[in-house]
Design a protein around this motif. Structure first.
Motif, mmCIF file in Angstrom:
data_model
loop_
_atom_site.group_PDB
_atom_site.id
_atom_site.type_symbol
_atom_site.label_atom_id
_atom_site.label_comp_id
_atom_site.label_asym_id
_atom_site.label_seq_id
_atom_site.Cartn_x
_atom_site.Cartn_y
_atom_site.Cartn_z
ATOM 1 N N PHE A 197 0.836 -1.207 0.000
ATOM 2 C CA PHE A 197 0.000 0.000 0.000
ATOM 3 C C PHE A 197 0.872 1.259 0.000
ATOM 4 O O PHE A 197 0.572 2.223 -0.703
ATOM 5 N N ALA A 198 1.939 1.241 0.803
ATOM 6 C CA ALA A 198 2.815 2.417 0.865
ATOM 7 C C ALA A 198 3.458 2.689 -0.490
ATOM 8 O O ALA A 198 3.610 3.850 -0.890
ATOM 9 N N ASP A 199 3.830 1.632 -1.197
ATOM 10 C CA ASP A 199 4.421 1.817 -2.531
ATOM 11 C C ASP A 199 3.413 2.336 -3.536
ATOM 12 O O ASP A 199 3.757 3.122 -4.420
ATOM 13 N N VAL B 220 -0.890 4.359 6.267
ATOM 14 C CA VAL B 220 -1.156 4.530 7.704
ATOM 15 C C VAL B 220 -2.652 4.714 7.941
ATOM 16 O O VAL B 220 -3.213 4.166 8.898
ATOM 17 N N LEU B 221 -3.318 5.466 7.062
ATOM 18 C CA LEU B 221 -4.766 5.647 7.205
ATOM 19 C C LEU B 221 -5.520 4.327 7.047
ATOM 20 O O LEU B 221 -6.470 4.057 7.800
ATOM 21 N N ILE B 222 -5.115 3.499 6.109
ATOM 22 C CA ILE B 222 -5.761 2.198 5.932
ATOM 23 C C ILE B 222 -5.542 1.333 7.175
ATOM 24 O O ILE B 222 -6.472 0.685 7.674
ATOM 25 N N THR B 223 -4.331 1.321 7.693
ATOM 26 C CA THR B 223 -4.035 0.547 8.907
ATOM 27 C C THR B 223 -4.860 1.044 10.088
ATOM 28 O O THR B 223 -5.418 0.246 10.850
ATOM 29 N N THR C 155 -7.753 -1.054 12.112
ATOM 30 C CA THR C 155 -7.673 -1.180 13.570
ATOM 31 C C THR C 155 -8.965 -0.711 14.216
ATOM 32 O O THR C 155 -9.491 -1.355 15.134
ATOM 33 N N LEU C 156 -9.499 0.404 13.743
ATOM 34 C CA LEU C 156 -10.780 0.904 14.257
ATOM 35 C C LEU C 156 -11.904 -0.083 13.968
ATOM 36 O O LEU C 156 -12.747 -0.352 14.839
#
Length: 134
Positions: free
Chosen positions: A73-75, A83-86, A90-91
């Motif tokens: 995703f970062a690439d 980070v937003l997807i992670t 998590t939420l």
């Protein structure tokens, strides 16, 4: 948040990463013991070790696979998007636990019969170690 706490700019994020790692370590330490206790609370003693093994397998697999997918995703969309997807996943996991998880009370926790009998026998018989010899 970490940048606001440390006063560091985004051009030199070393202190921010260090404080972020500290908070992550504290949060992981608090969460890990609670997750293990929850697994033990819901598992019968006869298969509790298998339940803990399954939990640890999926948790540890998540560390490896999650890191690879986050890197992809970062690439493709950048670090901020990754980070937003992670954070969103998590939420979502936290909301799922809040909606589905049922707490057990201390009276509902299964106990192996042999352990319960041994506890009753040992508490009713005086122990030699209880006596004080001068």
């Amino acid at each position: 948040l970490v940048i606001a706490i440390t006063g560091e700019s985004a051009s030199d994020p070393t202190a921010g990463f260090a404080i972020g790692a500290l908070f992550m370590g504290i949060g992981t330490g608090i969460m890990y013991s609670n997750n293990l206790a929850a697994v033990c609370d819901h598992a019968d003693p006869s298969w509790r070790s298998s339940a803990l093994g399954a939990y640890r397998f999926w948790r540890d697999s998540g560390y490896a696979v999650g890191a690879l997918i986050t890197g992809l995703f970062a690439d493709s969309i950048g670090i901020f998007g990754s980070v937003l997807i992670t954070a969103g996943l998590t939420l979502l996991a936290a909301l799922l636990v809040a909606l589905v998880y049922e707490e057990t009370s201390s009276t509902e926790i299964p106990r192996a019969p042999k352990i319960a009998e041994a506890t009753k026998e040992s508490s009713s018989q005086p122990q030699e170690a209880d006596e004080i010899h001068l």
